[in-house]
Design an enzyme around this catalytic site. Structure first.
Site, PDB file in Angstrom:
ATOM      1  N   CYS A  68     -26.978 -11.459  13.353  1.00 56.94           N
ATOM      2  CA  CYS A  68     -27.788 -11.050  12.196  1.00 56.94           C
ATOM      3  C   CYS A  68     -29.283 -10.987  12.479  1.00 56.94           C
ATOM      4  CB  CYS A  68     -27.526 -12.015  11.042  1.00 56.94           C
ATOM      5  SG  CYS A  68     -27.604 -13.744  11.535  1.00 56.94           S
ATOM      6  N   GLU A  88     -25.730 -24.511   9.528  1.00 56.11           N
ATOM      7  CA  GLU A  88     -27.001 -23.763   9.470  1.00 56.11           C
ATOM      8  C   GLU A  88     -27.734 -24.034   8.171  1.00 56.11           C
ATOM      9  OE1 GLU A  88     -25.484 -19.791   9.889  1.00 56.11           O
ATOM     10  OE2 GLU A  88     -24.536 -20.217  11.803  1.00 56.11           O
TER      11      GLU A  88
HETATM   12 ZN   LIG Z   1     -29.728 -14.496  11.610  1.00 55.96          ZN
END
Ligand SMILES: [Zn+2]
Length: 648
Positions: A413, A317
């Protein structure tokens, strides 16, 4: 010497009523927060389980069972509470406040005697606190709890949550630092730093900002803390991908002040850059501010998608190389864009430079919006610029790309992050100090505040981005002398300001049109043009070579299969194609739609079993229909495409 930093007005000072943003902001208290509440309680059928509140109940000794879910799931409760706080600040809701108070009381009951809060390390890895900073997310979760408590205190004036997190923050300040009896580590996932600074803002307690500064200053020195920590026999490995740890991932490969480009995990990075900007301001640290400026420039000039998303590699990421911006396999996490928005706002308020808000606006209007459905109960974590649903397959390199928004995620998240961003939208519209008001975003609202010691009402009326005209009614009690600075967006042409119907001369400073005068009861009319355009990427962006994107004002447009046809990349458009704009009142509650003539490669002279042949392509004429990227996937699922092939 740094300027005084600008601040946002409290959310309770303004009322947003904007035809563009109401579609989302009005949805939050009615749909988004109740939906997410169900998720946190695991009451939504067929959604990935969160175990969030169950874990707190077990930690409080009120439920028996095993702690489940991702290591940092407590932070989703925190971000939900933060979103609730901002919502309560503008939209009182006794029922919601009662629910939030109950959650806060539960967190209090789950708090250890010494102030520590974390269900994972209280239940699952009891007695093993602070020994896996690399992956444990304890300080990340603490940071979100602190941010939520600060927001809840501002919104309600209630101190219970605030006291809970202050006890936790006091513990953190005691445990971490440079003294011999302290841990010399820092968080694997940054977040605590900016949260401690928020806590300092409210309390004035030096230890909080000093510990934030310690975390930033300690980071990245050799020997690397995380590399050493992982070699200790008591280390707890939580994520398999951490077994081959590269400190670049967590921006800890070199000291923070030596970092000049955005590297590593994009969310970790942007949260850290926020704290760096805050500390640069508080400590008048010009060198640290220069780092922030260099990193910002690196992101927005070399590593950011046209939609304002960042972090182009799904693996870890993370940021990769300059100009490496693949369109279909990218990660572009919603949270990373939110981090960019938070960083940009801080930089704009320190440097008083409108260009930061060009990026903040681009990000809010495109990637943040695409992160949530128009119904408010489906979410994107990954935000590609090109989607072919057939190749979004599990167990392949594309498995992270979801062609439709999801109910929830195992690691979740983003949805609560979107919720807290939408409910705090008012923090981005204006900036101010005692003598100046800056108008950053063109969102219709009423503001009642005090400037230069005077009672001031600002009423911003606009249907932006449907049109690009705004009127700002300035009403003061008595005559008031202050400056109004209006952002001139980078896409604006023929920017004009008139006061009382007469053209007004203005000076321009760092992208803001500045008018200084005595105000009493004046109407400022602002107009500019923002025609739809075909935009190219820097030729070094290989993924966009010989391609164009349709852009109008802050909105990036995309093609969807449902308006066009299958195999969208088979279309190509002339650079001189005429873009026709029209406003469709019925689509997505009202949106600009752009159409244009184009060509498409036909598969008519191909048999299904032919994969390659020497044949001149057959071309057909088509009309393309493009909608704003932020709205994509709110109708029949299918292909989506931002960058279109062109004919040179
Ligand atoms: Zn996130």
């Amino acid at each position: 010497m740094l300027n005084k930093r600008l601040h946002s007005f409290p959310l309770k000072a303004m009322k947003i009523d904007d035809c563009y943003w109401n579609k989302y902001t009005k949805l939050v208290p009615d749909v988004v927060l109740p939906y997410q509440w169900k998720i946190l309680n695991d009451q939504e059928k067929d959604a990935a389980p969160s175990y969030c509140l169950q874990n707190f109940k077990i930690a409080a000794g009120e439920l028996k069972g095993e702690r489940k879910g991702v290591v940092f799931s407590d932070s989703d409760v925190a971000k939900w509470l933060e979103a609730v706080a901002y919502s309560l600040e503008t939209t009182p809701n006794p029922e919601l406040e009662k629910t939030a108070d109950a959650v806060i009381a539960l967190i209090g009951r789950a708090q250890c005697d010494d102030g520590y809060i974390n269900t994972y390390f209280t239940l699952k890895e009891h007695g093993k606190r602070w020994i896996s900073l690399t992956e444990g997310h304890e300080l990340y979760t603490a940071g979100h709890l602190i941010e939520a408590a600060v927001a809840y205190y501002h919104a309600t004036g209630k101190e219970a949550f605030f006291k809970i997190v202050c006890r936790f923050a006091d513990l953190i300040c005691k445990v971490f630092g440079t003294e011999e009896n302290q841990i010399h580590g820092y968080p694997g996932h940054q977040e605590i730093e900016l949260a401690l600074i928020k806590l300092y803002d409210v309390t004035g307690k030096k230890e909080y900002i000093e510990t934030a500064k310690y975390f930033i200053d300690a980071r990245g020195h050799q020997p690397n803390y995380f590399v050493e920590e992982m070699q200790r026999p008591n280390y707890i490995q939580i994520f398999p991908e951490f077994s081959n740890y590269n400190p670049v991932y967590s921006q800890s490969d070199k000291p923070v002040r030596e970092q000049t480009a955005a590297e590593g995990h994009a969310v970790r990075g942007t949260y850290m850059y926020c704290a760096m900007a805050d500390l640069a301001f508080y400590y008048e640290d010009e060198k640290l501010l220069k780092c922030c400026e260099k990193i910002w420039d690196n992101i927005v000039h070399k590593r950011m998608y046209i939609t304002g998303s960042i972090g182009s590699s799904a693996h870890l990421e993370r940021f990769t190389a300059d100009y490496d911006l693949p369109n279909s396999s990218n990660y572009s996490e919603t949270c990373a864009s939110i981090g960019l928005v938070l960083f940009g706002k801080r930089m704009a308020q320190i440097n008083r430079d409108a260009s930061y808000f060009d990026v903040v606006e681009r990000t809010l209007y495109n990637t943040v919006r695409s992160g949530i459905s128009l119904e408010g109960n489906r979410y994107f974590y990954v935000n590609p610029l090109e989607v072919w649903p057939d190749n979004c397959l599990a167990d392949t390199a594309m498995q992270h790309v979801k062609p439709v928004r999801q109910k929830w995620f195992d690691i979740a998240c983003c949805p609560t992050n979107v919720a807290r961003t939408l409910t705090s939208l008012g923090q981005y519209i204006y900036s101010s100090d005692d003598e100046n008001v800056y108008i950053n975003l063109f969102i219709q609202n009423d503001l009642h505040t005090e400037i230069a010691g005077n009672d001031v009402m600002l009423k911003l009326v606009t249907d932006f981005p449907k049109s690009s005209s705004l009127s700002l009614q300035v009403t003061t009690k008595g005559v008031s002398d202050f400056s109004i600075h209006i952002r001139i967006p980078d896409y604006a042409e023929n920017f004009h300001i008139a006061i009382g119907g007469k053209p007004e001369a203005y000076s321009v400073n760092k992208g803001y049109a500045c008018i200084k005068r005595c105000w009493h009861d004046e109407q400022i009319d602002i107009t500019f043009d923002m025609p739809a355009k075909l935009v190219s990427a820097n030729p070094n962006v290989r993924a966009d070579s010989n391609k164009v994107a349709i852009v109008r004002g802050p909105e990036i447009f995309c093609l969807e299969e449902t308006d066009n046809f299958k195999n969208l990349p088979s279309a190509f458009i002339s650079r001189s194609a005429k873009l026709e704009e029209h406003y469709d009142e019925t689509l997505f509650g009202g949106t600009t739609v752009i159409t244009c003539r184009a060509k498409k490669i036909s598969d008519e002279n191909w048999n299904n079993d032919e994969l390659y042949k020497a044949a001149k392509p057959m071309i057909e004429e088509v009309t393309l229909t493009a909608i704003p990227y932020g709205y994509w996937c709110n109708r029949t699922p299918g292909e989506m495409l931002v960058w279109l092939n062109t004919i040179l």
